[in-house]
Design a protein around this motif. Structure first.
Motif, short mmCIF file in Angstrom:
data_model
loop_
_atom_site.label_atom_id
_atom_site.label_comp_id
_atom_site.label_asym_id
_atom_site.label_seq_id
_atom_site.Cartn_x
_atom_site.Cartn_y
_atom_site.Cartn_z
N GLY A 113 39.36 78.16 61.65
CA GLY A 113 40.42 79.13 61.47
C GLY A 113 40.41 79.82 60.13
N GLY A 114 39.52 79.38 59.24
CA GLY A 114 39.46 79.94 57.90
C GLY A 114 38.92 81.37 57.86
N SER A 115 39.01 81.99 56.67
CA SER A 115 38.64 83.40 56.53
C SER A 115 37.86 83.67 55.24
CB SER A 115 39.90 84.27 56.55
OG SER A 115 40.60 84.13 57.76
N PRO A 116 36.66 83.17 55.15
CA PRO A 116 35.87 83.46 53.96
C PRO A 116 35.26 84.86 54.02
CG PRO A 116 34.56 82.19 55.48
CD PRO A 116 35.93 82.31 56.09
N ARG A 117 34.81 85.33 52.87
CA ARG A 117 34.11 86.61 52.81
C ARG A 117 32.77 86.41 52.14
NH1 ARG A 117 35.62 92.27 49.74
NH2 ARG A 117 35.02 91.05 47.90
N LEU A 118 31.74 86.88 52.79
CA LEU A 118 30.39 86.85 52.22
C LEU A 118 30.10 88.19 51.55
CD1 LEU A 118 28.35 85.19 55.13
CD2 LEU A 118 29.68 84.10 53.31
#
Length: 118
Positions: free
Chosen positions: A13-18
């Motif tokens: 459910g997380g929201s990382p950004r690459l």
């Protein structure tokens, strides 16, 4: 030429950004994109973005991931939302780059591992 960052351990459910930045004596960059690979499987397309902002996504990430691009910084981003364990993979950036000293060539970044686990 391509440096990716932003991976790591993320909860479901997380929201990382690459991020992926191209560097060097760059004259122009056409298509840029993200691919991913898990051990024992072929590398697969995640998303691509053209120089003018046209995007293409794998069906498995449509509606959850967003690719964007900053042409002034020669950088692309992958905003990943609603992550699932099956999104666990090494994520690679890719770009078609024209250097002042070389013809058009396709480049791969070094990969950044995203692990989705609680």
């Amino acid at each position: 030429q391509l440096q990716a960052s932003g991976g790591g351990l993320v909860q479901p459910g997380g929201s990382p950004r690459l991020s992926c930045a191209a560097s060097g004596n760059i004259a122009s960059i056409n298509s840029m994109g993200w691919y991913r690979q898990v051990p024992g499987k072929a590398r697969e397309l995640v998303a691509t973005i053209s120089k003018y902002g046209s995007t293409n996504y794998a069906d498995s990430v449509k509606g959850r991931f967003t690719i964007s691009r900053d042409n002034a910084k020669n950088t692309i981003y992958l905003q990943m939302n609603s992550l699932k364990p099956e999104d666990t993979a090494v994520y690679y950036c890719n770009a078609d780059i024209l250097l002042y000293s070389s013809p058009w060539k396709n480049y791969w970044g070094q990969g950044t591992l995203v692990t989705v686990s609680s």
